[in-house]
Design a protein around this motif. Structure first.
Motif, PDB file in Angstrom:
ATOM      1  N   ALA A 453       0.836  -1.201   0.000  1.00 20.37           N
ATOM      2  CA  ALA A 453       0.000   0.000   0.000  1.00 20.37           C
ATOM      3  C   ALA A 453       0.869   1.247   0.000  1.00 20.37           C
ATOM      4  CB  ALA A 453      -0.918  -0.002   1.223  1.00 20.37           C
ATOM      5  N   ASP A 454       0.255   2.344  -0.440  1.00 23.50           N
ATOM      6  CA  ASP A 454       0.933   3.640  -0.510  1.00 23.50           C
ATOM      7  C   ASP A 454      -0.044   4.703  -0.032  1.00 23.50           C
ATOM      8  OD1 ASP A 454       2.383   5.886  -1.028  1.00 23.50           O
ATOM      9  OD2 ASP A 454       2.551   5.595  -3.194  1.00 23.50           O
ATOM     10  N   VAL A 455       0.266   5.301   1.127  1.00 16.38           N
ATOM     11  CA  VAL A 455      -0.581   6.355   1.690  1.00 16.38           C
ATOM     12  C   VAL A 455      -0.230   7.682   1.037  1.00 16.38           C
ATOM     13  CG1 VAL A 455      -1.178   7.604   3.798  1.00 16.38           C
ATOM     14  CG2 VAL A 455      -0.840   5.128   3.854  1.00 16.38           C
ATOM     15  N   TYR A 572       4.767  -3.388  -6.235  1.00 20.50           N
ATOM     16  CA  TYR A 572       5.632  -2.222  -6.049  1.00 20.50           C
ATOM     17  C   TYR A 572       4.791  -0.978  -5.814  1.00 20.50           C
ATOM     18  CZ  TYR A 572       4.328  -1.144 -10.867  1.00 20.50           C
ATOM     19  OH  TYR A 572       3.632  -0.850 -12.005  1.00 20.50           O
ATOM     20  N   THR A 573       5.425   0.054  -5.293  1.00 16.61           N
ATOM     21  CA  THR A 573       4.772   1.355  -5.137  1.00 16.61           C
ATOM     22  C   THR A 573       5.352   2.335  -6.151  1.00 16.61           C
ATOM     23  OG1 THR A 573       6.365   2.056  -3.462  1.00 16.61           O
ATOM     24  CG2 THR A 573       4.356   0.952  -2.687  1.00 16.61           C
ATOM     25  N   ASP A 574       4.743   3.531  -6.223  1.00 19.27           N
ATOM     26  CA  ASP A 574       5.164   4.483  -7.265  1.00 19.27           C
ATOM     27  C   ASP A 574       6.538   5.072  -7.008  1.00 19.27           C
ATOM     28  OD1 ASP A 574       4.573   6.047  -5.113  1.00 19.27           O
ATOM     29  OD2 ASP A 574       2.953   7.185  -6.079  1.00 19.27           O
ATOM     30  N   GLY A 575       7.123   4.809  -5.841  1.00 18.29           N
ATOM     31  CA  GLY A 575       8.500   5.250  -5.621  1.00 18.29           C
ATOM     32  C   GLY A 575       9.483   4.566  -6.551  1.00 18.29           C
ATOM     33  N   VAL A 576       9.098   3.399  -7.102  1.00 20.81           N
ATOM     34  CA  VAL A 576       9.956   2.685  -8.061  1.00 20.81           C
ATOM     35  C   VAL A 576       9.844   3.321  -9.442  1.00 20.81           C
ATOM     36  CG1 VAL A 576      10.396   0.467  -9.185  1.00 20.81           C
ATOM     37  CG2 VAL A 576       9.804   0.539  -6.757  1.00 20.81           C
ATOM     38  N   THR A 577       8.624   3.388  -9.965  1.00 23.48           N
ATOM     39  CA  THR A 577       8.436   3.882 -11.341  1.00 23.48           C
ATOM     40  C   THR A 577       8.612   5.390 -11.450  1.00 23.48           C
ATOM     41  OG1 THR A 577       6.050   3.972 -10.925  1.00 23.48           O
ATOM     42  CG2 THR A 577       6.931   1.986 -11.980  1.00 23.48           C
ATOM     43  N   GLU A 578       8.414   6.121 -10.345  1.00 19.80           N
ATOM     44  CA  GLU A 578       8.535   7.575 -10.385  1.00 19.80           C
ATOM     45  C   GLU A 578       9.847   8.054  -9.783  1.00 19.80           C
ATOM     46  OE1 GLU A 578       5.059   9.299  -8.662  1.00 19.80           O
ATOM     47  OE2 GLU A 578       3.684   8.315 -10.061  1.00 19.80           O
ATOM     48  N   ALA A 579      10.845   7.184  -9.769  1.00 17.44           N
ATOM     49  CA  ALA A 579      12.186   7.619  -9.369  1.00 17.44           C
ATOM     50  C   ALA A 579      12.779   8.472 -10.481  1.00 17.44           C
ATOM     51  CB  ALA A 579      13.075   6.398  -9.098  1.00 17.44           C
ATOM     52  N   PHE A 580      13.330   9.622 -10.134  1.00 16.10           N
ATOM     53  CA  PHE A 580      13.838  10.560 -11.126  1.00 16.10           C
ATOM     54  C   PHE A 580      15.366  10.609 -11.051  1.00 16.10           C
ATOM     55  CE2 PHE A 580       9.530  11.998 -10.443  1.00 16.10           C
ATOM     56  CZ  PHE A 580       9.100  12.320 -11.725  1.00 16.10           C
TER      57      PHE A 580
END
Length: 637
Positions: A453-455, A572-580
């Motif tokens: 989950a991602d809060v 996975y959470t969006d911290g993986v795909t939205e890593a810049f």
């Protein structure tokens, strides 16, 4: 006590007046630089515009000269068309058997009508010369000249006489080079369209006429107009050098590039590595639909930067002299002002440096003028505030550390073990506390619940909302409840307690350890990836409902899949795909899929490590912007 100086009692206003005087001098330097930049830009633009005008003049002059040559070439068209009647008669008499045509005799009968040497050719459907009065070109295959072959095929399939321009002929079949005598060619298709009859006429006037309408005078005038032109060369469509004027700094002709320009019909500009010269290749389109040969040309113009550099050097010298004078005046003024300002500022820096090293009990020494005394009072007041804020920050840091320790206790301490499945997980918050979490819920001996989950948000509020969401889900998830019932009931409870704007995206599934069957609900979360070994492809488990906490009484649909041998499930959470990275580029789902495919045959831990390594390598030195959470489930081989 500060050292006394003649300006020690001056007010800050007086000091600023002197400083502004120095700034004005510096501004003059910037104005000079701006003026030079403008002059530089104008000069370079003028040079470029002059080059464009030169090239336009060259193209227009070549077009005009070619028009004159075209008019001259067309004076023989009617006579050659009349001569084809005898040529066709000979073909009719042969009844289509060209071996029965006496080519020399036919030529002699037709040659009386012309003041020059007339030669005859017969080209078959394959574009090969199968009969000719010029033995050197027998069996010449025009397929080696694709553009010309298409033209003569079009003429052979038609019904009309076509007169070509005066062009260079092929020397012989062996060499195949188009650098022979100038000939005037004409064509007429046979009635059965099996052959193309061709005439080639050589006359003394061809060479002299082209000398009178040559491009030498044009290029001479162009070089006089533009002194930056070092060399002009003109090539025909066969790569023959028609003209070369100027100092040639090159040893060879780039025939490959010339051929490319004729093929693409586009201009090309090349700059040499040292930047002293640039070569501009102009494609001059002289194609005519009524002729077989392409008369187009390529003009190679070599520009040297030496004249432009001389002009720019003179401009630079002029503005440099003005700038030097302004700089000298500015230095004198700055020296006087700096002598007045640096002494008290140095003392303040010494005191501030001592405070910065940790001695917060130290105060700023007394300053000589009113303005600096006010600065002294302000700094001392600031030190007091810093002491107060430092104590508060230390207390808040301690609270955050405690919150982080508490949050870590919410995450599973052990990874569930299974004979058929291997599981790996990680959670790396962007701050000391985060809003991501994962969980493993033992439902019974045969099934296991998996949560990621991602809060929304970060920090303490997100951590508290994460604890609430996890506790509610754990309390409701049982083996008796279907996955959709678990999520729907949890959502209603979370929505009832959620503050405005707080929600959580969540993926919850149950895994049957023996059969590998998975039932899942995706509440607005990033679509997990399922790699199926049998199909050798990745599937995305798309959302089956809205994020939790947005509104109560929501319904969720259920998805199903089966994990067979070698299959991999990636949560996975969006911290993986939205890593810049440092270029503000996103890692994205495509790179994640590549990482999963590349490591699909590894263990769950190795797959997790591969994904995380690729994310960190992609991000480089960029700061982590969001929590990174990964859960890998792999069915053992």
């Amino acid at each position: 006590m500060a050292v006394s100086s003649p300006f020690s009692r001056l007010s800050l206003r007086s000091s600023l007046i002197l400083c502004i005087t120095a700034i004005i001098l510096i501004v003059i330097m910037f104005l000079m630089a701006a003026a030079y930049a403008q002059a530089y830009s104008w000069t370079v633009r003028q040079d470029r515009e002059q080059a464009l005008f030169t090239e336009m003049y060259l193209v227009e002059s070549v077009l005009l000269a070619d028009r004159g040559l075209s008019l001259y070439d067309s004076t023989l068209d009617s006579r050659m068309e009349e001569a084809f009647s005898g040529y066709l008669s000979a073909y009719h008499a042969s009844e289509g058997d060209i071996t029965r045509i006496d080519m020399p005799a036919v030529r002699d009968d037709l040659d009386d009508d012309f003041r020059g040497q007339l030669d005859l050719y017969i080209i078959n459907e394959s574009g090969v010369i199968v009969a000719s009065t010029v033995p050197e070109v027998m069996y010449l295959d025009f397929k080696n000249y694709p553009e010309f072959y298409r033209s003569i095929t079009r003429i052979r399939e038609g019904n009309e006489f076509v007169a070509d321009r005066v062009v260079r002929s092929v020397v012989n079949t062996t060499e195949g080079t188009v650098s022979g005598q100038l000939r005037k060619f004409a064509y007429f298709p046979t009635p059965d369209h099996r052959y193309l009859l061709e005439m080639g006429l050589v006359m003394e006037g061809f060479e002299s006429q082209r000398s009178e309408l040559s491009y030498v005078e044009v290029t001479r005038r162009i070089q006089e107009m533009n002194p930056s032109i070092e060399l002009i060369r003109i090539f025909d469509v066969n790569g023959n050098l028609l003209l070369e004027r100027g100092v040639n700094p090159h040893t060879a002709v780039n025939q490959t590039l010339i051929k490319e320009i004729f093929t693409t019909e586009r201009d090309i500009e090349i700059s040499e590595q040292d930047g002293d010269r640039r070569l501009h290749y102009l494609y001059i389109n002289l194609k005519e639909s009524s002729t077989a040969s392409d008369m187009s040309l390529v003009a190679e113009i070599t520009y040297t930067q030496e004249p432009l550099r001389k002009v720019l050097s003179q401009i630079l010298l002029y503005y440099t002299l003005i700038g030097v004078i302004a700089v000298v005046m500015g230095i004198v003024m700055v020296y006087v002002i700096a002598r007045f300002l640096t002494t008290p500022i140095t003392e303040i820096l010494e005191d501030v440096s001592r405070i910065a090293q940790g001695d917060l009990t130290h105060t700023i020494r007394s300053m000589p003028n009113p303005e600096f005394r006010r600065l002294e009072e302000s700094i001392n007041l600031m030190i007091g505030k810093i002491q107060q804020f430092s104590r508060e920050i230390e207390r808040e840091k301690a609270e955050i550390r405690i919150a982080a320790e508490i949050q870590r206790t919410f995450l599973p301490r052990e990874i569930p073990e299974s004979a058929r499945f291997e599981i790996a997980a990680m959670n790396i918050p962007a701050q000391e506390v985060g809003g991501d979490f994962y969980d493993f819920i033992p439902l019974d001996e045969r099934s296991l619940g998996l949560v990621i989950a991602d809060v929304a948000g970060k920090g303490i509020p997100a951590a508290l909302f994460m604890a609430l969401s996890r506790s509610i889900l754990r309390a409701i998830a049982t083996a008796d409840n279907r996955v959709e019932e678990t999520i729907e009931e949890s959502n209603s409870l979370i929505a009832a307690d959620a503050a405005a704007g707080m929600f959580v995206t969540l993926f919850y599934c149950t895994l049957e350890k023996e059969t590998g069957k998975v039932s899942y609900v995706n509440a607005g979360h990033n679509p997990p990836l399922h790699y199926c070994r049998k199909e050798k492809r990745l599937h995305s488990l798309l959302p089956t409902g809205m994020a939790m906490g947005v509104m109560p009484d929501m319904s969720y649909s259920v998805g199903h899949l089966t994990l067979d041998t070698g299959d991999v499930l990636v949560l996975y959470t969006d911290g993986v795909t939205e890593a810049f990275n440092q270029n503000d580029e996103e890692f994205g789902e495509g790179r994640l899929m590549d990482a999963v495919c590349a490591s699909r045959d590894m263990s769950a831990r190795e797959i997790l490590d591969t994904i995380y390594r690729r994310v960190t390598e992609f991000a480089g030195g960029a700061m982590q912007s969001d929590d990174i959470t990964l859960v890998i489930v792999r069915c053992r081989d």
